[in-house]
Design an enzyme around this catalytic site. Structure first.
Site, PDB file in Angstrom:
ATOM      1  N   TYR A  83      -4.272   3.698   7.952  1.00  0.00           N
ATOM      2  CA  TYR A  83      -5.553   3.009   8.083  1.00  0.00           C
ATOM      3  C   TYR A  83      -6.368   3.618   9.230  1.00  0.00           C
ATOM      4  CZ  TYR A  83      -2.768  -0.234   5.253  1.00  0.00           C
ATOM      5  OH  TYR A  83      -1.958  -0.771   4.300  1.00  0.00           O
TER       6      TYR A  83
ATOM      7  N   TYR B  49      -3.114  -2.218 -10.495  1.00  0.00           N
ATOM      8  CA  TYR B  49      -3.071  -2.099  -9.037  1.00  0.00           C
ATOM      9  C   TYR B  49      -2.328  -3.276  -8.397  1.00  0.00           C
ATOM     10  CZ  TYR B  49      -4.646  -1.850  -4.205  1.00  0.00           C
ATOM     11  OH  TYR B  49      -4.681  -1.801  -2.830  1.00  0.00           O
TER      12      TYR B  49
ATOM     13  N   VAL C 251       1.178  -3.452   4.009  1.00  0.00           N
ATOM     14  CA  VAL C 251       1.164  -4.730   4.714  1.00  0.00           C
ATOM     15  C   VAL C 251       2.405  -5.570   4.418  1.00  0.00           C
ATOM     16  CG1 VAL C 251      -1.346  -4.816   4.902  1.00  0.00           C
ATOM     17  CG2 VAL C 251      -0.220  -5.871   2.921  1.00  0.00           C
TER      18      VAL C 251
ATOM     19  N   SER D 166       0.799  -1.239   0.000  1.00  0.00           N
ATOM     20  CA  SER D 166       0.000   0.000   0.000  1.00  0.00           C
ATOM     21  C   SER D 166       0.826   1.281   0.000  1.00  0.00           C
ATOM     22  CB  SER D 166      -0.955   0.022   1.195  1.00  0.00           C
ATOM     23  OG  SER D 166      -2.058  -0.821   0.957  1.00  0.00           O
TER      24      SER D 166
ATOM     25  N   LYS E 207       0.544   3.317  -3.085  1.00  0.00           N
ATOM     26  CA  LYS E 207      -0.562   4.246  -3.291  1.00  0.00           C
ATOM     27  C   LYS E 207      -0.077   5.703  -3.287  1.00  0.00           C
ATOM     28  CE  LYS E 207      -3.793   1.040  -1.052  1.00  0.00           C
ATOM     29  NZ  LYS E 207      -4.609   0.760   0.161  1.00  0.00           N
TER      30      LYS E 207
END
Length: 306
Positions: free
Chosen positions: A240, A188, A258, A60, A63
């Site tokens: 998160y 992605y 992660v 992530s 991103k």
């Protein structure tokens, strides 16, 4: 600050976490790793310790890169019109982020629905696939030509990505995602499977900390506006559902993945990259956040205090 000693002090935190198991390839990663790299943009000095050169899945943290690239290619107005900046109290991979709120667009670019939509905005150009374009940009902004796609992790992402498929088709059904769903998901999954090091993420953080300018050569890689926008979203949504907690405890814009990675950008001060794959239940690196909190405290990086 003695980074080796800091790693030693935070090492015991590893036992409080577990590696990600829902992606099979990540379940095999040795949890007993902790590395850090710090790039001081005021002195161009870089320090590192521990497993700072170990390659791991960016997951992530990618991103951040995809968001910056989308802004670079399309402009901030076009990107922000399609993805919001709101915090969410729901897990990063649930559709409740949109369903309960009644939103027609993802709440922010760091929940999976928002990240998939951001990736969908990158289209094929000059014979390069969307992922190839993101990969080239990743190598540049991380100052790391060694970033590559890990095919085993990519296959694991494909095999276990049904929830992300549901998010993509939900976005398509709502009219939020206009490009091809299969291509957007493939982009992605691939971007999440790039292999980086702490140093790669430190360089990324340093560009953000340095207002979009690469401190290693003085080249402007992203606009000041893009750097400010992205750091703001990192601060409010980058960890998160623990984003608010660590805004208070650490006070530095941070994004986790992660795979165990953390990238942090202390404005006008330094970029920080950390790796430790044992995660807490939310999906954040346990020892990594403890180390980042220690660094923030020792170097007085908290943007709300100093």
């Amino acid at each position: 600050m003695d980074l080796k000693n800091a790693i030693h002090e935070c090492w015991g935190k590893i036992d409080e976490g577990h590696v990600a198991t829902y992606i099979p390839a990540l379940a095999n990663v040795n949890p007993y790793q902790l590395g850090v790299c710090l790039f001081d943009v005021t002195t161009d000095r870089k320090e590192q310790a521990g497993a700072s050169q170990v390659r791991f899945a960016i997951e992530s943290v990618s991103k951040v890169i995809a968001l910056l690239y989308a802004i670079d290619q399309l402009g901030l107005k076009a990107v922000s019109s399609q993805v919001g900046t709101r915090q969410t109290g729901f897990p990063f991979d649930t559709i409740l982020n949109m369903e309960i709120t009644g939103e027609s667009r993802p709440l922010n670019p760091f929940v999976n629905s928002g990240a998939i939509l951001i990736s969908s905005l990158i289209e094929e150009r000059d014979g390069q696939s969307p992922f190839e374009r993101i990969l080239a940009f990743s190598r540049k902004i991380c100052n790391d030509p060694g970033i590559t796609l890990d095919h085993e992790i990519y296959r694991s992402e494909l095999a276990t990505g049904d929830r992300n498929r549901s998010l993509a088709y939900y976005l398509k059904a709502r009219g939020s995602l206009s490009n091809d769903v299969t291509t957007s998901l493939d982009t992605y999954f691939r971007q999440c499977s790039m292999m980086v090091t702490c140093e790669s993420l430190t360089n990324l953080g340093a560009v953000l900390a340095n207002d979009g300018v690469a401190p290693w050569n003085g080249e402007r890689l992203i606009s000041s506006q893009a750097a400010t926008y992205t750091k703001s979203v990192m601060m409010t949504t980058g960890l998160y559902t623990e984003s608010g907690t660590y805004s208070v405890q650490i006070g530095v814009p941070t994004k986790s993945g992660v795979g165990g990675g953390l990238v942090a950008a202390a404005p006008s001060h330094c970029g920080i990259g950390i790796f430790s794959p044992a995660l807490n239940p939310v999906g954040n690196s346990v020892a990594g956040l403890a180390l980042l909190e220690m660094i923030s405290r020792e170097l007085k990086l908290d943007i709300f205090k100093y």
